[in-house]
Scaffold this motif. Structure first.
Motif, PDB file in Angstrom:
ATOM      1  N   MET A   1      -3.784 -25.388 -31.343  1.00 31.74           N
ATOM      2  CA  MET A   1      -4.480 -26.603 -31.684  1.00 31.74           C
ATOM      3  C   MET A   1      -5.962 -26.329 -31.976  1.00 31.74           C
ATOM      4  N   ALA A   2      -6.614 -25.576 -31.072  1.00 31.91           N
ATOM      5  CA  ALA A   2      -8.034 -25.279 -31.260  1.00 31.91           C
ATOM      6  C   ALA A   2      -8.246 -24.417 -32.495  1.00 31.91           C
ATOM      7  N   THR A   3      -7.312 -23.487 -32.768  1.00 30.08           N
ATOM      8  CA  THR A   3      -7.445 -22.623 -33.931  1.00 30.08           C
ATOM      9  C   THR A   3      -7.340 -23.434 -35.215  1.00 30.08           C
ATOM     10  N   LYS A   4      -6.383 -24.346 -35.277  1.00 29.39           N
ATOM     11  CA  LYS A   4      -6.216 -25.185 -36.470  1.00 29.39           C
ATOM     12  C   LYS A   4      -7.456 -26.050 -36.683  1.00 29.39           C
ATOM     13  N   LEU A   5      -7.995 -26.592 -35.596  1.00 31.49           N
ATOM     14  CA  LEU A   5      -9.189 -27.415 -35.687  1.00 31.49           C
ATOM     15  C   LEU A   5     -10.374 -26.581 -36.168  1.00 31.49           C
ATOM     16  N   GLY A   6     -10.505 -25.356 -35.654  1.00 30.13           N
ATOM     17  CA  GLY A   6     -11.572 -24.459 -36.075  1.00 30.13           C
ATOM     18  C   GLY A   6     -11.462 -24.084 -37.540  1.00 30.13           C
ATOM     19  N   HIS A   7     -10.241 -23.794 -38.009  1.00 29.33           N
ATOM     20  CA  HIS A   7     -10.026 -23.450 -39.422  1.00 29.33           C
ATOM     21  C   HIS A   7     -10.330 -24.642 -40.322  1.00 29.33           C
ATOM     22  N   SER A   8      -9.909 -25.807 -39.896  1.00 33.14           N
ATOM     23  CA  SER A   8     -10.182 -27.011 -40.691  1.00 33.14           C
ATOM     24  C   SER A   8     -11.675 -27.265 -40.781  1.00 33.14           C
ATOM     25  N   ALA A  10     -14.076 -25.063 -40.465  1.00 31.91           N
ATOM     26  CA  ALA A  10     -14.667 -24.018 -41.297  1.00 31.91           C
ATOM     27  C   ALA A  10     -14.449 -24.312 -42.777  1.00 31.91           C
ATOM     28  N   LYS A  11     -13.274 -24.821 -43.141  1.00 34.20           N
ATOM     29  CA  LYS A  11     -12.970 -25.144 -44.536  1.00 34.20           C
ATOM     30  C   LYS A  11     -13.873 -26.273 -45.025  1.00 34.20           C
ATOM     31  N   VAL A  12     -14.068 -27.300 -44.184  1.00 31.71           N
ATOM     32  CA  VAL A  12     -14.917 -28.432 -44.552  1.00 31.71           C
ATOM     33  C   VAL A  12     -16.359 -27.985 -44.731  1.00 31.71           C
ATOM     34  N   LEU A  13     -16.835 -27.099 -43.848  1.00 30.44           N
ATOM     35  CA  LEU A  13     -18.213 -26.625 -43.906  1.00 30.44           C
ATOM     36  C   LEU A  13     -18.414 -25.509 -44.927  1.00 30.44           C
ATOM     37  N   GLY A  14     -17.347 -24.999 -45.501  1.00 33.19           N
ATOM     38  CA  GLY A  14     -17.445 -23.959 -46.522  1.00 33.19           C
ATOM     39  C   GLY A  14     -17.693 -22.569 -45.946  1.00 33.19           C
ATOM     40  N   ILE A  15     -17.224 -22.323 -44.727  1.00 34.78           N
ATOM     41  CA  ILE A  15     -17.410 -21.020 -44.081  1.00 34.78           C
ATOM     42  C   ILE A  15     -16.208 -20.146 -44.400  1.00 34.78           C
ATOM     43  N   LYS A  16     -16.453 -18.947 -44.913  1.00 34.42           N
ATOM     44  CA  LYS A  16     -15.377 -18.006 -45.200  1.00 34.42           C
ATOM     45  C   LYS A  16     -14.995 -17.295 -43.905  1.00 34.42           C
ATOM     46  N   LEU A  17     -13.771 -17.423 -43.490  1.00 30.63           N
ATOM     47  CA  LEU A  17     -13.319 -16.818 -42.245  1.00 30.63           C
ATOM     48  C   LEU A  17     -12.957 -15.348 -42.401  1.00 30.63           C
ATOM     49  N   ASN A  18     -12.651 -14.912 -43.602  1.00 31.59           N
ATOM     50  CA  ASN A  18     -12.270 -13.512 -43.804  1.00 31.59           C
ATOM     51  C   ASN A  18     -13.404 -12.715 -44.445  1.00 31.59           C
ATOM     52  N   TYR A  19     -14.657 -13.036 -44.109  1.00 33.10           N
ATOM     53  CA  TYR A  19     -15.788 -12.320 -44.706  1.00 33.10           C
ATOM     54  C   TYR A  19     -15.841 -10.864 -44.257  1.00 33.10           C
TER      55      TYR A  19
END
Length: 148
Positions: A1-8, A10-19
Motif C-alpha cells: 500500500m505504501a509503495t503504491k502510494l509512493g509511486h503514485s 512520485a508520478k504526480v510530482l514528476g520524480i523519476k524513480l529509476n534515475y
C-alpha cells in the motif's frame, strides 16, 4: 500500500524513480548499474592475522604519546628542583608522622596486624603518584567517614 502510494505521488510530482538505472537492466546481485555490464571477477585474498595486527597495533610514537598522557609525573619530573624537594620532604615527614601511627592504630582496631595498616597507607600513595598529581595525597585508613 505504501509503495503504491509512493509511486503514485512520485508520478504526480514528476520524480523519476529509476534515475539510478539508466540502462533499464534488472540487477540481481547487488552490483552497480554502471559496472554490471563491465564487471570482472574479483577474487579477494584471504585475510591474514599478521596483516590485521599491523593495522591495529600502535606505532612506537603512539605508544610514547600514550605513556606521556597516562603518567602525569613525566610532564614535570624533568623540571624537578631542590626547592620542591625540600618542600616535599617537609610535607612527607609531616604526613608520615600522622599517617604511620594512625594506620597502625586503625589496623589494630580492625584486629589486624599493624603492617596491614602501613600497607594500606603507603601502597595507595605510591600507585597514585604515577597516575595523578596532587599536593597532598593521603590514601588509607582515616576517621573521616565513621558509621552513624
Amino acid at each position: 500500500m505504501a509503495t503504491k502510494l509512493g509511486h503514485s505521488l512520485a508520478k504526480v510530482l514528476g520524480i523519476k524513480l529509476n534515475y539510478r538505472n539508466p540502462t533499464g537492466e534488472d540487477l540481481s546481485r547487488g552490483e552497480s548499474v554502471l559496472s554490471s555490464s563491465t564487471a570482472d571477477t574479483y577474487v579477494e585474498e584471504e585475510p591474514r592475522t599478521i596483516d590485521w595486527i599491523r593495522d591495529v597495533a600502535p606505532t612506537g610514537r603512539t605508544l610514547l604519546l600514550r605513556a606521556y598522557h597516562t603518567f602525569p609525573f613525566v610532564h614535570w619530573i624533568g623540571r624537578y628542583n631542590l626547592q620542591w624537594f625540600t618542600g616535599d620532604m617537609v610535607a612527607g615527614i609531616t604526613v608520615g608522622c600522622v599517617v604511620v601511627p594512625q594506620s597502625m592504630a586503625y589496623a589494630k582496631l580492625a584486629q589486624l596486624d599493624p603492617q596491614f595498616g602501613l600497607y594500606s597507607s603507603f601502597m595507595g600513595v605510591l600507585i597514585y603518584w604515577f597516575f595523578a598529581t596532587s599536593k597532598d595525597i593521603t590514601i588509607g585508613v582515616c576517621a573521616a567517614a565513621r558509621p552513624a
